[in-house]
Write a protein that holds these residues in place. Structure first.
Motif, PDB file in Angstrom:
ATOM      1  N   ALA A 120       1.080  -1.410  -0.064  1.00  0.00           N
ATOM      2  CA  ALA A 120      -0.227   0.065  -0.064  1.00  0.00           C
ATOM      3  C   ALA A 120       1.237   1.733  -0.152  1.00  0.00           C
ATOM      4  O   ALA A 120       0.677   2.260  -0.753  1.00  0.00           O
ATOM      5  CB  ALA A 120      -0.971  -0.323   1.539  1.00  0.00           C
ATOM      6  N   LEU A 121       2.112   1.704   0.987  1.00  0.00           N
ATOM      7  CA  LEU A 121       2.686   2.494   1.027  1.00  0.00           C
ATOM      8  C   LEU A 121       3.872   2.652  -0.356  1.00  0.00           C
ATOM      9  O   LEU A 121       3.871   3.536  -0.372  1.00  0.00           O
ATOM     10  CB  LEU A 121       3.995   2.860   1.987  1.00  0.00           C
ATOM     11  N   VAL A 145      -5.168  -1.107   1.955  1.00  0.00           N
ATOM     12  CA  VAL A 145      -5.276  -2.040   3.329  1.00  0.00           C
ATOM     13  C   VAL A 145      -6.735  -3.479   3.350  1.00  0.00           C
ATOM     14  O   VAL A 145      -6.767  -4.055   4.063  1.00  0.00           O
ATOM     15  CB  VAL A 145      -4.413  -1.266   4.486  1.00  0.00           C
ATOM     16  N   VAL A 146      -8.061  -2.060   3.359  1.00  0.00           N
ATOM     17  CA  VAL A 146      -8.672  -3.007   3.213  1.00  0.00           C
ATOM     18  C   VAL A 146      -9.070  -4.115   2.727  1.00  0.00           C
ATOM     19  O   VAL A 146     -10.126  -4.551   3.262  1.00  0.00           O
ATOM     20  CB  VAL A 146      -9.982  -1.189   3.438  1.00  0.00           C
ATOM     21  N   ILE A 147      -8.645  -4.148   1.397  1.00  0.00           N
ATOM     22  CA  ILE A 147      -8.875  -4.908   0.939  1.00  0.00           C
ATOM     23  C   ILE A 147      -8.239  -6.107   1.172  1.00  0.00           C
ATOM     24  O   ILE A 147      -8.419  -7.487   1.454  1.00  0.00           O
ATOM     25  CB  ILE A 147      -8.872  -4.453  -0.561  1.00  0.00           C
ATOM     26  N   ALA A 148      -7.057  -5.426   1.548  1.00  0.00           N
ATOM     27  CA  ALA A 148      -6.619  -7.294   2.147  1.00  0.00           C
ATOM     28  C   ALA A 148      -7.519  -7.184   3.024  1.00  0.00           C
ATOM     29  O   ALA A 148      -7.350  -8.535   3.837  1.00  0.00           O
ATOM     30  CB  ALA A 148      -4.675  -6.643   2.163  1.00  0.00           C
ATOM     31  N   LEU A 149      -7.516  -7.191   3.948  1.00  0.00           N
ATOM     32  CA  LEU A 149      -8.288  -7.488   5.802  1.00  0.00           C
ATOM     33  C   LEU A 149     -10.046  -8.162   4.791  1.00  0.00           C
ATOM     34  O   LEU A 149     -10.365  -8.562   5.946  1.00  0.00           O
ATOM     35  CB  LEU A 149      -8.661  -5.912   5.778  1.00  0.00           C
ATOM     36  N   LEU A 202      -1.256 -11.195  -2.174  1.00  0.00           N
ATOM     37  CA  LEU A 202      -1.960 -11.246  -3.668  1.00  0.00           C
ATOM     38  C   LEU A 202      -2.917 -10.314  -3.658  1.00  0.00           C
ATOM     39  O   LEU A 202      -3.129  -9.569  -4.873  1.00  0.00           O
ATOM     40  CB  LEU A 202      -1.915 -13.011  -3.727  1.00  0.00           C
ATOM     41  N   ALA A 203      -3.877 -10.105  -3.341  1.00  0.00           N
ATOM     42  CA  ALA A 203      -5.336  -9.717  -2.769  1.00  0.00           C
ATOM     43  C   ALA A 203      -4.454  -7.546  -3.471  1.00  0.00           C
ATOM     44  O   ALA A 203      -5.122  -7.130  -4.274  1.00  0.00           O
ATOM     45  CB  ALA A 203      -6.070  -9.726  -2.255  1.00  0.00           C
ATOM     46  N   ALA A 204      -3.734  -7.480  -2.436  1.00  0.00           N
ATOM     47  CA  ALA A 204      -3.448  -5.794  -1.996  1.00  0.00           C
ATOM     48  C   ALA A 204      -2.593  -5.767  -3.691  1.00  0.00           C
ATOM     49  O   ALA A 204      -2.888  -4.493  -3.899  1.00  0.00           O
ATOM     50  CB  ALA A 204      -2.679  -6.556  -0.663  1.00  0.00           C
ATOM     51  N   ILE A 205      -1.465  -6.588  -4.008  1.00  0.00           N
ATOM     52  CA  ILE A 205      -1.414  -6.902  -4.836  1.00  0.00           C
ATOM     53  C   ILE A 205      -2.173  -6.551  -6.578  1.00  0.00           C
ATOM     54  O   ILE A 205      -1.824  -5.333  -7.138  1.00  0.00           O
ATOM     55  CB  ILE A 205       0.388  -7.594  -5.731  1.00  0.00           C
ATOM     56  N   CYS A 206      -3.485  -7.083  -6.556  1.00  0.00           N
ATOM     57  CA  CYS A 206      -3.462  -7.135  -7.193  1.00  0.00           C
ATOM     58  C   CYS A 206      -4.484  -5.628  -7.210  1.00  0.00           C
ATOM     59  O   CYS A 206      -5.125  -4.862  -8.160  1.00  0.00           O
ATOM     60  CB  CYS A 206      -4.804  -7.680  -7.311  1.00  0.00           C
ATOM     61  N   ALA A 207      -5.367  -5.135  -6.463  1.00  0.00           N
ATOM     62  CA  ALA A 207      -5.422  -3.968  -6.179  1.00  0.00           C
ATOM     63  C   ALA A 207      -4.488  -2.482  -6.816  1.00  0.00           C
ATOM     64  O   ALA A 207      -5.194  -1.840  -6.938  1.00  0.00           O
ATOM     65  CB  ALA A 207      -6.131  -3.614  -4.493  1.00  0.00           C
ATOM     66  N   ALA A 208      -3.616  -2.807  -5.525  1.00  0.00           N
ATOM     67  CA  ALA A 208      -2.576  -1.762  -6.106  1.00  0.00           C
ATOM     68  C   ALA A 208      -2.000  -1.867  -7.575  1.00  0.00           C
ATOM     69  O   ALA A 208      -1.840  -0.309  -8.279  1.00  0.00           O
ATOM     70  CB  ALA A 208      -1.162  -2.175  -5.258  1.00  0.00           C
TER      71      ALA A 208
END
Length: 495
Positions: free
Chosen positions: A28-29, A100-104, A118-124
């Motif tokens: 995220a950062l 971060v919320v998507i990872a949560l 992987l979910a955070a990367i896809c969102a990013a």
């Protein structure tokens, strides 16, 4: 006992995995760093110019929106500087939190550490997240609200703890002070619960408590809309009537393109995973929402946030594919990041942006406003010097008016007036302005010119990109045909 058994029995769900805080925050950062580095490269978007003016006229409502985004724009520029970069700081922060919320969310679906990352990367790397994160828009903060609503709804279904309705109500109430679209995912979820259950989560006084919290927070804007004869309904009607057919035709292609074609397998995997589990109503909420958006002729991005919920659920089941084809997975994610960046971030030379405007027109709306103001200043020179004290600059839309307020004073221009959206409310030319009128029109039209005498074109906006202002006519008229107080209501524009 499988996932469907948990759904049917109402038994306590197994505990969720630990949150992969460090790697998720790193992802995220990293996005935050990229957005910050690129935030000032082109310039203000037309909507941002409008938000900054709206932020100087703080109110519980505006003709076309609730008050939260203009308020955030004012806070961001006050704290971080009255520049493009300063304006966008809180937008960047919102995007970091969204990832971060998507990872949560992935964690709530049972995804372990690697599935969350992987979910955070896809969102990013998705185009929609990067696009709304780059600028200040109502969609920026709307996306975060939708993700939080998704998170709290999933917690409600997983735990059957009715107190999560309070979190849903609080988030929905704040979101309603930003954009009314938040009623769509909540409505879609409620319909899905009625269709596939579990209906037991609706039989609780916590539901009423959540509704009360949301209503109390949203009430000031509702009162404002009531007192002003519901102008936002007129705006919404204009959007549907003008763009409804095109929105319906492009809905499915843009669902794929605006998130990223490479992420389609992830959200399909996420839908299948949820459909086979206790999260079935969350999966069903997406097609329900699509049907509603298509029916009303809404924009394609209205449904995109729920696709990100599907992506969050799809990270874990896609790990098997990633492990079997690690090289291919890396290539896919890199290509997704590169294509998303090209289409949504200011990475191309401004002269090359026409290549991406057919997919993302918002890129072009950030380019050329200083040059636009230069052209208006040149046209203003056609007004005789002894008549300028009673002359008027009439901007046809809020982007033009916002740009002239931002860049005009340094070029010796007076404050413009515009009948578009809330600019109509903020200022009207005085009746003492009986002199020439410089009209700024996307295209010459009797809608405006019929209200003025002896109109002749004295200039044209020639933008380096094919944005909305390219080809705009600068028309000089001798005088208004009647006093401005009489004329002003006749030229009001809601869309």
């Amino acid at each position: 006992m499988g996932p469907s058994d948990w759904h049917d029995s109402g038994m306590t769900r197994p505990p969720v995995p630990a949150f992969a805080a460090r790697p998720v925050l790193m992802v995220a950062l990293s996005v935050g760093v990229v957005l910050t580095a690129l935030s000032g490269r082109y310039g203000y978007h037309r909507d941002e110019l409008y938000f900054m003016v709206a932020g100087r006229h703080l109110s519980w409502g505006y003709v076309d929106q609730p008050p939260l985004t203009p308020f955030i724009a004012r806070v961001s520029t006050a704290v971080f500087g009255d520049t493009v970069m300063g304006l966008r700081v809180l937008s960047t922060v919102s995007t970091v939190v969204t990832i971060v919320v998507i990872a949560l969310l992935a964690r709530e679906f049972g995804s372990a550490r690697r599935g969350q990352v992987l979910a955070a990367i896809c969102a990013a790397v998705s185009g929609f997240v990067l696009g709304v994160g780059h600028m200040v828009s109502t969609a920026t903060y709307d996306l975060l609200a939708w993700m939080l609503i998704g998170l709290f709804a999933v917690k409600l279904l997983r735990t059957r703890d009715g107190r999560w309705w309070l979190a849903l109500g609080l988030t929905a109430g704040i979101a309603l002070e930003n954009k009314y679209l938040v009623v769509l995912p909540i409505g879609a979820l409620l319909v899905s619960l009625l269709i596939v259950g579990p209906r037991s989560v609706l039989r609780s006084w916590w539901v009423l408590a959540g509704i009360a919290v949301a209503g109390l927070i949203a009430l000031p804007n509702v009162v404002w809309q009531f007192q002003h004869d519901w102008p936002q309904l007129k705006v919404a009607g204009g959007i549907s009537s003008d763009d409804g057919t095109e929105n319906r035709i492009m809905f499915v292609p843009l669902q794929i393109l605006q998130l990223s074609p490479f992420l389609v397998p992830f959200w399909i995997a996420g839908f299948r995973r949820m459909w086979r589990s206790w999260a079935r109503p969350v999966a069903l909420a997406y097609p329900v929402l699509c049907i509603v958006v298509l029916a009303v002729g809404g924009k394609s991005y209205y449904a995109l946030p729920l696709l990100l919920v599907l992506v969050a659920a799809g990270g874990e089941p896609m790990l098997n594919w990633v492990d079997r084809r690690r090289g291919s997975a890396i290539v896919v994610l890199v290509l997704t990041a590169l294509t998303s960046a090209v289409f949504t971030l200011p990475v191309l030379p401004a002269s090359a942006v026409d290549l991406v405007i057919p997919v993302n027109k918002e890129q072009g709306e950030q380019i050329g406003w200083p040059a636009f103001t230069d052209a208006v200043a040149a046209a203003w020179q056609h007004v005789p010097a002894d008549q300028r004290s009673t002359a008027t600059i009439f901007a046809g839309n809020y982007g033009e008016a916002g740009a002239l307020l931002r860049y005009g004073p340094a070029r010796g221009l007076p404050s413009p007036y515009s009948p578009h959206m809330s600019f109509y409310e903020w200022a009207r030319p005085p009746d003492t302005n009986t002199g020439p009128v410089l009209l700024i029109e996307l295209e010459r039209t009797p809608i405006y010119e019929s209200h003025f005498r002896d109109c002749n074109q004295v200039g044209t906006i020639n933008s380096i990109v094919s944005n909305d202002e390219d080809g705009t006519a600068l028309v000089l008229c001798a005088a208004p045909a009647e006093p401005w107080s009489t004329l002003w209501p006749k030229v009001r524009q809601y869309y």
